[in-house]
Write an enzyme that holds these catalytic residues in place. Structure first.
Site, PDB file in Angstrom:
ATOM      1  N   SER A 175       0.817  -1.208   0.000  1.00 32.87           N
ATOM      2  CA  SER A 175       0.000   0.000   0.000  1.00 32.87           C
ATOM      3  C   SER A 175       0.855   1.265   0.000  1.00 32.87           C
ATOM      4  O   SER A 175       1.603   1.514  -0.941  1.00 32.87           O
ATOM      5  CB  SER A 175      -0.960  -0.031   1.193  1.00 32.87           C
ATOM      6  OG  SER A 175      -1.909   0.995   1.098  1.00 32.87           O
ATOM      7  N   ASP A 334      -3.355   6.436  -3.122  1.00 28.12           N
ATOM      8  CA  ASP A 334      -2.077   5.871  -2.712  1.00 28.12           C
ATOM      9  C   ASP A 334      -1.657   4.807  -3.733  1.00 28.12           C
ATOM     10  O   ASP A 334      -2.405   4.484  -4.663  1.00 28.12           O
ATOM     11  CB  ASP A 334      -2.137   5.355  -1.277  1.00 28.12           C
ATOM     12  CG  ASP A 334      -3.048   4.149  -1.096  1.00 28.12           C
ATOM     13  OD1 ASP A 334      -3.860   3.879  -1.998  1.00 28.12           O
ATOM     14  OD2 ASP A 334      -2.955   3.488  -0.046  1.00 28.12           O
TER      15      ASP A 334
END
Length: 624
Positions: A175, A334
């Site tokens: 992530s 992100d």
């Protein structure tokens, strides 16, 4: 050092005794060199033998990865507590054995496998490579694999699990973590991340299957040849976009929208998916991509950290582009596209970066407004739910008190929200919205996971709708606070790389005066309630037992103060951080809030200085 020399040194290391005298470390190193087939990580072990301390070797080779708030996550490199070929093979063997034991027809239903664009050349390691190894292990036991042929957003994996009826899903991603990290995220057959009892049972199964089963587990080409492998990309992408289109309510507004949007994908996967989502909603113009950050790059060269939650410091390129293009709204996903940051240019020419809590207030209002307008006189909110986490703003509670829907809190981490969504949906309830303050949002319940792609286009439509009515996002946020009460929150964190120090800090809070009790004041304000999810204690409950489930995976203590401030200290499940959350809520209609903001700043500072003692504990301060 050349490749041949690396291989020679690694081969030599397998047969020579380690240069250290520690029986546990020696045995762990021998197992590693016996099992690992990656020449790069084997060569790293050779280098470590000549330079690393015994404590570092013990840390790398004598401990194992465990499931945190987002699965397995760690730096890439050699070691049993790092992400690498061997630990991914071991994790998949444990998962595979558990699935075959517990899920009927798991081999036929198969496992979805996706990946982002991370990589570390010095470890010979990339997300795509690790995904291929994951597939190889499953195929070696004749378990069907739905392996995406290209990188995808993290939400595509849980969506695919549900869409295809798969037994489980695996996403290789870290992530928004630093570039050195990678991860292994597991989804159960309901599409939600694994929680108890499955997470513990999978880790127990991993321990039972540590040695690679066969040479086939290392064959990254197996997926290309096997008839048990399918590529779900086109089918899942089309189905996902159809589901996202169901969140579009004002296509005619989108078609004539004069607003321009800028989008940064933070060197990750989101660009093409956000572009298609905008087309699905009928926008004439797609968001303008930040050119320096549009294409995947595992080095994340233009940002200090690839985390849009950091705000202004990582959004500078987006702001510059927006000002050149006369764009009023910036959207930043992100790297794996499961989270979203939003900024808006205000009337004084400054950029307002919305916090996760502020954006949640806007999205909750938006989803509730849509529900009420769609249902009209039939709108019955008794079976409608919104979900949040225990460290997020209580703004949903304020809306629920006036509007009549239900709000539930979970432990931090969207895996808890995702599983609760599935439970409520199975009971015939409607989940309109869910969020966590760390810019993770889900509009509707199309997947039991946060999603930056669908949220980005929902925010764009909301901005277009408000602009059509001569309002900005900031003005509408003000209107929401006037109606439901100001919710002022502050989020910060300190960095601490020493687990012993973290344990000492929280042990002190549980024995603050030496008498086995928690602090009774913070910044001169009396503490009226304490909740500690690690011990199951909650002084606000008649039986002093926490309503939230007991969690042993990290520390989290919440203090409710006499002045109404709610403050939580919590260790991160994915990074070496202690996070600090504080919030103060005003009554609806309150206009003068400067005094309340000052009170919140005072308590937040006292919480940091008195409870965490940054200088004494060598903590690095940060603010979000």
């Amino acid at each position: 050092m050349g490749d041949v020399e690396r291989v020679d040194r690694a081969a030599e290391a397998e047969h020579r005794p380690p240069r250290i005298v520690d029986e546990e470390v020696d045995e762990a190193l021998r197992r590693w060199m016996r099992w690992d087939k990656n020449e790069w990580t084997r060569a790293q072990v050779v280098a470590l033998l000549g330079s690393a301390s015994v404590s570092e070797l013990r840390h790398r080779f004598c401990s194992r990865l465990t499931f945190g708030t987002a699965g397995l996550r760690a730096p890439m490199g050699a070691g049993f507590n790092r992400i690498n070929d061997l630990t991914v093979i071991q994790s998949t063997q444990g998962l595979c054995a558990y699935l075959l034991r517990c899920v009927p027809d798991a081999d036929r239903k198969g496992v979805v496998v996706g990946f982002d664009t991370r990589g570390q050349p010095e470890s010979g390691c990339s997300s795509q490579w690790l995904a291929s190894l994951t597939a190889a292990v499953l195929l070696s036991r004749e378990v069907s694999v739905h392996l995406f042929s290209s990188y995808v957003p993290t939400p595509y994996v849980p969506f695919a699990v549900k869409e295809l009826g798969a037994a489980a899903g695996v996403m290789i991603t870290a992530s928004h973590n630093p570039k050195e990290d990678n991860g292994y995220k597991v989804y159960w057959s309901n599409g939600a991340q694994v929680t108890a009892p499955h997470d513990g049972a999978i880790m127990a199964s991993v321990k039972e299957h540590q040695e690679p089963w066969s040479a086939a587990c290392w064959d990254v080409t197996l997926a290309q040849r096997s008839l048990l492998r399918s590529d779900p990309l086109r089918h899942v992408d089309a189905a996902f976009m159809r589901a996202v289109a169901g969140l579009c309510w004002h296509r005619e507004v989108n078609l004539r929208c004069p607003l321009k949007f800028v989008h940064s994908s933070f060197h990750g996967v989101a660009h093409e998916f956000v572009q298609r989502a905008f087309a699905t909603f009928g926008f004439n113009s797609p968001p303008i991509p930040v050119p320096e950050q549009k294409d995947p790059d595992p080095q994340f060269p233009t940002v200090r950290v690839p985390n849009p939650e950091e705000g202004h410091s990582v959004l500078e390129l987006s702001f510059r582009l927006a000002e050149r293009e006369n764009a009023a709204v910036v959207l930043a996903t992100d790297p794996d596209a499961d989270r979203l940051a939003v900024a808006e240019l205000n009337g004084s020419g400054e950029w307002k970066v919305f916090s996760g809590n502020e954006l949640a207030a806007l999205l909750a209002w938006w989803m509730l407004s849509w529900w009420k307008s769609t249902c009209g006189d039939r709108a019955d909110l008794r079976d409608v739910y919104m979900l949040t986490t225990a460290v997020s703003s209580r703004i949903l509670h304020a809306l629920a008190r006036q509007e009549g829907f239900h709000v539930e809190e979970t432990l931090p981490g969207f895996k808890w929200i995702g599983n609760r969504i599935q439970e409520l949906t199975a009971e015939g309830k409607t989940v309109l919205f869910a969020f966590e303050e760390s810019i993770g949002f889900l509009c509707g319940s199309l997947i039991p996971e946060k999603d930056g792609v669908s949220t980005a286009v929902v925010v764009a439509e909301m901005a277009a709708y408000l602009h059509d009515r001569k309002l900005s996002l900031q003005q509408q946020l003000y209107n929401i606070y006037q109606m439901y009460g100001y919710h002022m929150s502050r989020t910060s964190y300190v960095i601490c790389n020493d687990a012993v120090t973290i344990r000492r800090i929280f042990a002190r809070l549980r024995d603050f005066d030496g008498g086995g009790s928690y602090p009774d004041a913070c910044g001169g304000v009396r503490v009226v309630h304490v909740r500690d999810v690690n011990t199951g204690y909650d002084s606000s409950q008649p039986d002093s037992r926490s309503v939230l489930r007991v969690s042993r995976s990290g520390h989290m203590i919440t203090f409710t103060l006499e002045n109404g401030v709610v403050a939580t200290l919590r260790t991160s499940g994915t990074e070496p951080k202690i996070k600090i959350y504080t919030e103060l809520c005003a009554a609806p209609g309150t206009r003068e809030v400067s005094g309340l903001e000052a009170e919140l700043r005072k308590v937040t500072a006292a919480l940091l200085d008195d409870f965490l003692e940054p200088e004494k504990n060598n903590l690095i301060r940060r603010a979000v």
